[in-house]
Enzyme design. Structure first.
Site, PDB file in Angstrom:
ATOM      1  N   CYS A 272      -9.778   7.923   5.146  1.00  0.00           N
ATOM      2  CA  CYS A 272     -10.732   8.585   4.248  1.00  0.00           C
ATOM      3  C   CYS A 272     -11.850   7.922   3.786  1.00  0.00           C
ATOM      4  O   CYS A 272     -12.289   8.237   2.802  1.00  0.00           O
ATOM      5  CB  CYS A 272      -9.986   9.695   3.593  1.00  0.00           C
ATOM      6  SG  CYS A 272      -9.333  11.071   4.199  1.00  0.00           S
ATOM      7  N   ASP A 289      -4.007  -0.786  -2.110  1.00  0.00           N
ATOM      8  CA  ASP A 289      -3.086   0.285  -1.877  1.00  0.00           C
ATOM      9  C   ASP A 289      -2.210   0.761  -3.012  1.00  0.00           C
ATOM     10  O   ASP A 289      -1.804   1.815  -3.007  1.00  0.00           O
ATOM     11  CB  ASP A 289      -2.148  -0.160  -0.754  1.00  0.00           C
ATOM     12  CG  ASP A 289      -1.467   0.937   0.254  1.00  0.00           C
ATOM     13  OD1 ASP A 289      -2.233   1.737   0.212  1.00  0.00           O
ATOM     14  OD2 ASP A 289      -0.307   0.608   0.565  1.00  0.00           O
TER      15      ASP A 289
HETATM   16  C1  SPV Z   1      -0.841   3.754   4.547  1.00  0.00           C
HETATM   17  O1  SPV Z   1      -0.648   4.570   5.680  1.00  0.00           O
HETATM   18  O2  SPV Z   1      -1.025   4.261   3.555  1.00  0.00           O
HETATM   19  C2  SPV Z   1      -0.399   2.400   4.502  1.00  0.00           C
HETATM   20  C3  SPV Z   1       0.278   1.576   5.482  1.00  0.00           C
HETATM   21  O3  SPV Z   1      -0.689   1.644   3.440  1.00  0.00           O
HETATM   22  S1  SPV Z   1       1.845   2.162   5.316  1.00  0.00           S
HETATM   23  O4  SPV Z   1       2.695   0.991   4.970  1.00  0.00           O
HETATM   24  O5  SPV Z   1       2.644   2.380   6.694  1.00  0.00           O
HETATM   25  O6  SPV Z   1       2.239   3.002   4.306  1.00  0.00           O
HETATM   26 MN    MN Z   2      -1.342   3.163   1.721  1.00  0.00          MN
END
Ligand code: SPV
Ligand code: MN
Length: 620
Positions: A272, A289
């Site tokens: 998004c 993140d």
């Molecule tokens: C997400 O999908 O939000 C990510 C990758 O940052 S994971 O590490 O798979 O969550």
């Molecule tokens: Mn993520």
């Protein structure tokens, strides 16, 4: 030190005993020896903060084939099993005492969960080295950070973790009895391509009580790199207990006038625009993140927990994603995962250059047109193919903010969704509670043509944490609301939507987000006025026009503005009712949620009576 396992000099050679003896921490010792006893590795290696250890882990990952070398000297690639390409929702469980059920969460009774997974863990590391890594979740020596210990038998996982987080063996040495989060991982048996074999026995379990996660028979980083989404389940629960926020958010600085920098966090579901927002070339990236937000002297302070980026590579091209493109083409370290490899170079879908029709990818040796066991055509690269890089590789990194032990002041919070017909491109909430409820807790993201299933189906994804939720959603929202009430200066809350459509055409270009960021920055400082609508404050045309001109060299017309910012009254009422329905189904929904939703529906209904289905901003 009396511990029978430690006396086994093959498993614990003197070099390793020397390292662990420097740490005075009974719980740590018990944790490590418990899993040595259970998983039976042939040896244990404690990873320190030294350059030598970093190089050793990276080299071993290459030597044993978990990663392989690309033409560019610091670039490697890794494959996960064809059926191990993403987080495993079905086998991911939050273990609860007495088997307590929680809305939206896959739970399991704690004791039976632990015994199920520990049974599968018996002897799983035979013939392997158990790596033990020490990390800081956030800047070292910051009161806002946490500490963690990762056990794994995968050099790729440890290497990724060392790129994405800060190692901090030193802290454990200097601070007896350090409290820490625990992550235990084994990739299990692997095939000739070094990918996990026993996918059916894949498990990702969370023991909130013991502040630990246990994950086996998987390699995909979202299931294995402890400090990423595994720690997140534990910290969401910790934050709730202690009254702060652990969020699935980026952290970025937006440059304002006279060298002013204003920090924003942002939560968006996958695909998004979260990554591309925090990487807008003219602004400052701090993280993409995971963020902790805590209160200091009445103000919200944020830290990025990470020191790297594990990002989606699909669709990354030179024009739209200049920042990432440059990092991927620099000489810095990159791990590419689940891309197509041809003649020592990586390729991925949507990269804007011709992709070879053969090579090796996540399915093995690959030719265009190859089908999988379900007769589905195998794409050149997986949709969730990724790159792993260090934040230090980004030219636009705000290093001071990343390493700031006090965190940076968070003055704006952005929530994003994917809506073809509801939210305008940018809108400021009327208040903290309105923002928490009608923006954050109301995020929906529409499925796209690229994902499986119907187009336009909306997935509810409050704060974009639904896949990581480990606590009762009602209590989580209550904590969010209370957090705001404790702040002297509350961050403004905004909602953005880059996906408005009319007649199947997007109403905005990808780059327009640069303008919305500047508008939000000015709003934080009270420098631009806004129009009051039933759903919040929207920009005035006069303020956007020069921003489009100056930042993007675009002539922004009144028609474009009106189409983008008209209030889609009827669609918004439908949306609020959908969200209300979700919260009506929960026992613990805070009363403020219903109040804010009902008040907005009332305002929208009034607008509908006066203006009809849609309300032009020029009528306000
Ligand atoms: C997400 O999908 O939000 C990510 C990758 O940052 S994971 O590490 O798979 O969550
Ligand atoms: Mn993520």
């Amino acid at each position: 030190m009396k511990n029978s396992v430690l006396e086994n000099t093959e498993v614990f050679p003197i070099s390793e005993l020397n390292k662990i003896e420097l740490i005075d921490n009974k719980e740590l010792l018990e944790f490590v020896t418990h899993y040595v006893d259970l998983m039976k590795p042939s040896s244990v290696y404690f990873v320190t903060d030294s350059k030598e250890d970093y190089e050793l882990i990276r080299k071993k990952s290459l030597d044993n084939g978990e990663e392989r070398q690309l033409k560019s000297s610091n670039h490697t690639y890794h494959f996960d099993n064809y059926y191990d390409q993403a987080r495993d929702k079905e086998n991911t469980k939050v273990l609860t005492v007495g088997g307590e059920k929680l809305p939206f969460i896959n739970t399991m009774e704690r004791d039976s969960g632990i015994s199920e997974i520990e049974n599968l863990m018996k002897g799983i590391m035979k013939g392997r080295t158990m790596l033990v890594g020490f990390f800081s979740l956030g800047p070292k020596d910051s009161p806002l950070s946490g500490k963690a210990v990762q056990i794994t038998d995968s050099y790729y996982v440890m290497h990724s973790e060392m790129m994405l987080y800060r190692t901090d063996y030193e802290y454990f040495v200097k601070n007896p009895g350090t409290d820490f989060l625990r992550f235990v991982h084994s990739q299990g048996e692997v095939d000739s391509r070094k990918t996990t074999k026993n996918i059916k026995s894949r498990r990702v379990f969370f023991d909130l009580e013991g502040e630990r996660s246990l994950s086996i028979n998987t390699q995909y980083a979202g299931n294995t790199v402890g400090l990423k989404k595994l720690a997140f389940r534990l910290t969401i629960s910790k934050a709730l207990r202690e009254g702060w926020l652990a969020e699935h958010m980026f952290l970025m600085g937006v440059n304002g006038k006279e060298n002013r920098v204003t920090y924003f966090t942002g939560a968006f579901p996958s695909a998004c625009g979260k990554t591309s927002t925090c990487m807008v070339p003219s602004e400052r990236i701090v993280g993409d993140d995971l963020v902790f937000i805590r209160i200091k002297e009445g103000n919200a302070r944020g830290i990025n927990l990470e020191s790297g980026v594990f990002g989606i590579i699909d669709g990354v091209n030179r024009e739209d994603d200049r920042t990432i493109w440059e990092v991927l083409h620099s000489n810095d370290e990159v791990i590419f995962s689940n891309v197509l490899i041809n003649d020592g170079s990586p390729y991925w879908n949507g990269m804007g250059v011709a992709i070879p029709d053969n090579g090796e990818n996540h399915s093995g040796p690959w030719k265009k047109g190859n089908k999988d066991l379900e007769s589905k055509e195998i794409p050149a690269s997986h949709k969730n193919a990724r790159f792993t890089v260090k934040l230090s590789s980004f030219k636009g990194l705000d290093k001071g903010a990343l390493e700031n032990k006090e965190g940076v002041p968070v003055e704006g919070i952005i929530f994003g969704g994917r809506d073809s017909d509801t939210w305008p491109p940018v809108c400021e909430a009327l208040s903290w509670d309105h923002g928490v409820v009608n923006k954050g807790a109301s995020i929906e993201s529409e499925s796209t043509a690229a994902s499986i299933g119907k187009i336009g189906v909306r997935t509810f994804n409050a704060m974009s944490i639904m896949e990581f939720l480990s606590v009762d959603l009602g209590k989580y929202l209550q904590n969010y609301i209370e957090f705001g009430s404790k702040l002297v200066k509350k961050p403004l809350i905004f909602a953005v939507n880059y996906f408005l459509k009319e007649r199947d055409t997007f109403l905005n270009d990808k780059v327009d987000k640069a303008v919305w960021l500047k508008w939000m920055e000015r709003r934080v400082h009270g420098e631009v006025e806004a129009l009051s609508t039933p759903i919040g404050f929207i920009p005035k045309y006069e303020d956007l026009k020069p921003l489009f001109q100056n930042i993007l060299n675009k002539n922004y017309t009144k028609e474009q503005y009106e189409n983008q910012f008209k209030i889609r009254v009827a669609k918004l009422i439908e949306k609020d009712k959908r969200i209300r329905e979700v919260y009506s189904g929960m026992k613990t929904t805070p009363p403020q949620v219903f109040k804010e939703l009902d008040d907005e529906i009332t305002r929208l209904n009034r607008a509908k009576l006066q203006y009809g289905e849609e309300l032009s901003p020029f009528k306000l």
